[in-house]
Design a protein around this motif. Structure first.
Motif, mmCIF file in Angstrom:
data_model
loop_
_atom_site.group_PDB
_atom_site.id
_atom_site.type_symbol
_atom_site.label_atom_id
_atom_site.label_comp_id
_atom_site.label_asym_id
_atom_site.label_seq_id
_atom_site.Cartn_x
_atom_site.Cartn_y
_atom_site.Cartn_z
ATOM 1 N N MET A 275 -6.838 13.776 -12.123
ATOM 2 C CA MET A 275 -7.880 12.886 -12.620
ATOM 3 C C MET A 275 -7.615 11.424 -12.263
ATOM 4 N N ILE A 276 -6.353 11.014 -12.293
ATOM 5 C CA ILE A 276 -6.037 9.590 -12.080
ATOM 6 C C ILE A 276 -6.659 9.034 -10.795
ATOM 7 N N PRO A 277 -6.451 9.701 -9.625
ATOM 8 C CA PRO A 277 -7.026 9.098 -8.412
ATOM 9 C C PRO A 277 -8.541 8.971 -8.465
ATOM 10 N N VAL A 278 -9.196 9.945 -9.092
ATOM 11 C CA VAL A 278 -10.660 9.859 -9.173
ATOM 12 C C VAL A 278 -11.059 8.659 -10.052
ATOM 13 N N VAL A 279 -10.345 8.483 -11.159
ATOM 14 C CA VAL A 279 -10.642 7.341 -12.039
ATOM 15 C C VAL A 279 -10.404 6.040 -11.285
ATOM 16 N N VAL A 280 -9.265 5.952 -10.567
ATOM 17 C CA VAL A 280 -8.958 4.720 -9.831
ATOM 18 C C VAL A 280 -10.072 4.401 -8.848
ATOM 19 N N ARG A 281 -10.450 5.426 -8.066
ATOM 20 C CA ARG A 281 -11.453 5.216 -7.032
ATOM 21 C C ARG A 281 -12.770 4.731 -7.607
ATOM 22 N N SER A 282 -13.259 5.434 -8.636
ATOM 23 C CA SER A 282 -14.586 5.072 -9.136
ATOM 24 C C SER A 282 -14.540 3.740 -9.875
ATOM 25 N N CYS A 283 -13.473 3.491 -10.645
ATOM 26 C CA CYS A 283 -13.397 2.209 -11.362
ATOM 27 C C CYS A 283 -13.260 1.051 -10.375
ATOM 28 N N GLU A 284 -12.513 1.282 -9.292
ATOM 29 C CA GLU A 284 -12.352 0.224 -8.294
ATOM 30 C C GLU A 284 -13.721 -0.184 -7.742
ATOM 31 N N LEU B 233 -9.218 19.966 -25.968
ATOM 32 C CA LEU B 233 -7.956 19.263 -26.250
ATOM 33 C C LEU B 233 -7.250 18.848 -24.971
ATOM 34 N N MET B 234 -7.165 19.775 -24.018
ATOM 35 C CA MET B 234 -6.431 19.441 -22.791
ATOM 36 C C MET B 234 -7.170 18.364 -21.990
ATOM 37 N N THR B 235 -8.504 18.469 -21.929
ATOM 38 C CA THR B 235 -9.249 17.449 -21.190
ATOM 39 C C THR B 235 -9.119 16.096 -21.884
ATOM 40 N N LEU B 236 -9.161 16.126 -23.230
ATOM 41 C CA LEU B 236 -9.023 14.874 -23.972
ATOM 42 C C LEU B 236 -7.667 14.233 -23.697
ATOM 43 N N MET B 237 -6.619 15.051 -23.744
ATOM 44 C CA MET B 237 -5.291 14.489 -23.509
ATOM 45 C C MET B 237 -5.186 13.974 -22.071
ATOM 46 N N ALA B 238 -5.763 14.745 -21.128
ATOM 47 C CA ALA B 238 -5.739 14.288 -19.732
ATOM 48 C C ALA B 238 -6.456 12.947 -19.625
ATOM 49 N N ALA B 239 -7.578 12.797 -20.340
ATOM 50 C CA ALA B 239 -8.316 11.546 -20.274
ATOM 51 C C ALA B 239 -7.519 10.407 -20.904
ATOM 52 N N VAL B 240 -6.865 10.719 -22.034
ATOM 53 C CA VAL B 240 -6.078 9.676 -22.714
ATOM 54 C C VAL B 240 -4.967 9.173 -21.799
ATOM 55 N N ILE B 241 -4.401 10.093 -21.005
ATOM 56 C CA ILE B 241 -3.347 9.669 -20.069
ATOM 57 C C ILE B 241 -3.963 8.944 -18.868
ATOM 58 N N SER B 242 -5.029 9.519 -18.302
ATOM 59 C CA SER B 242 -5.501 9.037 -16.997
ATOM 60 C C SER B 242 -6.329 7.771 -17.071
ATOM 61 N N VAL B 243 -7.150 7.634 -18.118
ATOM 62 C CA VAL B 243 -8.058 6.488 -18.121
ATOM 63 C C VAL B 243 -7.312 5.156 -18.157
ATOM 64 N N PRO B 244 -6.328 4.956 -19.065
ATOM 65 C CA PRO B 244 -5.619 3.665 -19.017
ATOM 66 C C PRO B 244 -4.900 3.444 -17.689
ATOM 67 N N ILE B 245 -4.186 4.480 -17.218
ATOM 68 C CA ILE B 245 -3.442 4.312 -15.959
ATOM 69 C C ILE B 245 -4.414 4.018 -14.818
ATOM 70 N N GLY B 246 -5.466 4.844 -14.727
ATOM 71 C CA GLY B 246 -6.414 4.682 -13.625
ATOM 72 C C GLY B 246 -7.134 3.351 -13.691
ATOM 73 N N LEU B 247 -7.564 2.974 -14.879
ATOM 74 C CA LEU B 247 -8.324 1.727 -15.025
ATOM 75 C C LEU B 247 -7.447 0.523 -14.687
ATOM 76 N N MET B 248 -6.194 0.562 -15.179
ATOM 77 C CA MET B 248 -5.329 -0.593 -14.900
ATOM 78 C C MET B 248 -4.968 -0.656 -13.426
ATOM 79 N N THR B 249 -4.793 0.514 -12.794
ATOM 80 C CA THR B 249 -4.549 0.498 -11.345
ATOM 81 C C THR B 249 -5.736 -0.124 -10.632
ATOM 82 N N ALA B 250 -6.938 0.263 -11.060
ATOM 83 C CA ALA B 250 -8.132 -0.300 -10.424
ATOM 84 C C ALA B 250 -8.191 -1.804 -10.631
ATOM 85 N N VAL B 251 -7.864 -2.260 -11.853
ATOM 86 C CA VAL B 251 -7.868 -3.709 -12.117
ATOM 87 C C VAL B 251 -6.851 -4.392 -11.212
ATOM 88 N N TYR B 252 -5.668 -3.768 -11.073
ATOM 89 C CA TYR B 252 -4.669 -4.361 -10.179
ATOM 90 C C TYR B 252 -5.221 -4.477 -8.762
#
Lengths: 360, 259
Positions: A224-233, A147-166
């Motif tokens: 998680m967010i910075p890792v998502v940003v980095r890899s998606c970028e 549950l906690m990892t899922l919620m962390a992913a739900v928060i981080s993936v959109p933020i991280g992915l959109m940051t990477a797109v930016y």
């Protein structure tokens, strides 16, 4: 420009004899034979000296083999081939050394974890189980971790992915540099600091004494967010510019190009990136002890109320209790965690496989 | 359908660097105009200003006017996205969308713009465009296969089909054959000859025989010197440019005596 004379200059040097392309080589069977030989010799020597020790034996055998093959090659073949054989041996030795801890770790976790890992262990919680009782399981910790990892992913993936797109598609100049810099800094934040940050935030928002799963999830998403940003970028940068131009040339606006050309093309890479980020946070212990508590024993599926156990914290608290049965539970919990991470990677592999751009 | 392009006093800049200087020309509808010239002389850059694709490069800007029939594509109230729907483009390297099938690649212009198409309508567009690009017979049985699985020449014709599926009035081609073998090149040249009945075509090429074969009008670009901007040296009927060019520079270039 003057006219160039195209006729060949007078031959004064006699033509060079064609050098032989052949040379002596060590027979194919020799290196493996040498390796076996050095292993046997070292084993015998150690046995005779009564100092038998597998680690010493492996090191001695590797050194002996490397030296033997290099010297033989230098004598029989030539210098270049000797260097080649030396470096090849060194590379293999390094690879083996790198594999030792991994294999040893997997073996230890498997052999010790399997003692207790069964259907019962996976399906009950620690509710009402005293530390030394031969009962109890990790069900509550699995629920909490997922549950906690899922919620962390739900928060981080959109933020991280959109940051990477930016960063890749829109960012220019100072702001982009600043974001890149802070993302890098965030990647290096010690995980306990992320936990402390959320503790402070929670005290500010709800007052002291509130530990729950949501706090843990937020602490995880900070990590998680910075890792998502980095890899998606990285993945978005791999999308060829030609595809963006092809889309623009069809009269497609930029946002639709990003949404329907760039993201789908990078999808398999993005999935892998997100999974790596998940794997990074799923094993976090310190921030969860601070935010989600370490004393939950019953099944709690509510992220917003009460303490929540997770697998790493379960392992930690069992080890701290120190009894034989607690160690068994800790190892079984560790094995459960490794299995979950492996399942996640398997899922990521399948996703990448099915969404990767195809050519046939 | 086909539209006239009128360029007057166009300068192209990358930041402070003047890349192409003072180009004026008229490109007639239903004709093929070829741009020739050495590498780096600004012909591709200039081509990309005709549908505002150069704006994708950060810092690129133009001064001057480009009229499409009577509309200035650089007037402030013009949306570059609309310009590109009117002026399509085919690139040097074939670039079909790797995530899409052949069918979806052809209707990508509509699909990516979220335009809803009825199945019959979409089928029509796909068949018409693929026939228009001389690719229909080769792919009609495998329209659901990925576009990236075709050969280079087929991919390039797929890209042409994709470009004409949105029914532009002008088609810009930036060295469309430079990555292709002679047979695929021939197929594309035949296609250009057919397409000019309906479109205004502008093609950049390094291959002078190709310019001589396919174009009605040829424009020769050259650099004024190292680090200097590119310029339009001479433009005229292809026959004349290749037989009796007015400028010495043009003659040197087309006879291979350059420099």
């Amino acid at each position: 420009m003057s006219a160039t004379k195209l006729s060949a200059p007078e031959q004064t040097v006699p033509p060079r004899p064609t050098p032989s392309l052949r040379g002596r080589t060590l027979p194919k069977y020799l290196p493996p034979a040498l390796l076996g030989g050095s292993a046997v010799v070292c084993a015998a020597a150690l046995y005779l000296l009564d100092r038998w020790n597998p680690a010493v034996w492996a090191i001695l055998a590797a050194v002996l083999y490397t030296a033997a093959v290099t010297v033989l090659s230098a004598v029989v073949e030539n210098r270049r081939k000797a260097v080649d054989r030396l470096v090849t041996s060194v590379v293999y030795v390094c690879f083996t050394v790198a594999m030792v801890p991994l294999v040893s770790l997997l073996w230890t976790v498997l052999s010790r974890g399997l003692v207790r890992l069964d259907g019962y262990f996976l399906s009950v919680s620690m509710n009402g189980v005293t530390p030394s009782m031969d009962a109890g399981g990790v069900y509550h910790a699995i629920v909490g971790t997922l549950l906690m990892t899922l919620m962390a992913a739900v928060i981080s993936v959109p933020i991280g992915l959109m940051t990477a797109v930016y960063l890749v598609e829109y960012g220019r100049g100072r702001l982009r540099q600043a974001i890149t810099f802070f993302v890098d800094v965030m990647t290096g934040i010690p995980s306990i600091v992320a936990g402390l940050f959320v503790v402070a935030l929670w005290i500010l928002l709800f007052g002291p004494g509130h530990t729950n799963g949501a706090a843990g999830a937020i602490a995880l998403s900070v990590l998680m967010i910075p890792v998502v940003v980095r890899s998606c970028e990285e993945m978005l940068r791999l999308v060829p510019n030609e595809l963006r131009e092809a889309s623009y040339a069809l009269g497609v606006p930029k946002w639709l190009t990003v949404l329907k050309v760039v993201l789908p093309t990078a999808l398999s890479g993005l999935t892998t990136g997100v999974m790596l980020a998940l794997a990074r946070v799923i094993g976090e212990t310190a921030p969860l002890i601070l935010t989600a508590g370490s004393s939950a024993v019953s099944i709690n599926a509510n992220l917003f109320e009460g303490q929540m156990m997770s697998l790493p914290v379960f392992i930690y608290s069992q080890v701290r209790m120190g009894g034989a049965i607690n160690y068994e539970r800790a190892w079984a919990g560790a094995l459960t965690l490794i299995i979950i991470v492996m399942l996640l990677f398997l899922a990521a592999r399948l996703v990448s496989h099915f969404f990767a751009p195809k050519t046939r | 359908m086909a539209k006239r392009i009128d360029v007057s006093g166009l300068h192209v800049y990358y930041g402070d660097f003047l890349a192409v200087e003072n180009v004026s020309m008229t490109i007639e509808p239903r004709s093929v105009t070829a741009f020739i010239g050495s590498s780096g002389c600004g012909k591709s850059t200039f081509l990309r200003t005709l549908n505002r694709m150069h704006e994708v490069t950060p810092g690129a800007r133009v001064e001057g006017k480009v009229l499409l029939d009577d509309q200035d594509i650089y007037s402030p109230d013009v949306d570059p996205v609309e310009v590109r729907r009117e002026v399509g483009m085919v690139f040097q390297r074939p670039n079909p969308f790797p995530t899409m099938s052949i069918y979806d690649n052809v209707i990508a212009g509509a699909k990516l713009n979220n335009r809803r198409l009825r199945k019959s309508e979409a089928d029509d567009i796909v068949e018409r465009s693929l026939r228009g690009a001389n690719l229909w017979e080769e792919v009609k049985d495998r329209l659901d296969r990925p576009g990236a699985g075709l050969s280079g020449g087929q991919q390039q014709r797929l890209c042409i089909a994709r470009a004409i599926a949105v029914e532009p009035s002008v088609l810009l081609m930036d060295e469309p054959c430079s990555a292709l073998d002679p047979i695929s090149t021939l197929a594309i040249e035949d296609l250009i000859a057919q397409l000019k009945e309906n479109y205004t075509i502008v093609i950049v090429t390094h291959n002078m025989q190709q310019a001589a074969r396919v174009s009605d009008v040829t424009a020769f670009f050259n650099l004024a010197g190292t680090g200097k901007p590119g310029k339009l040296i001479e433009m005229g009927e292809t026959n004349k440019i290749f037989t009796k060019p007015e400028k010495k520079e043009t003659e040197n270039y087309i006879t291979g005596r350059f420099g």
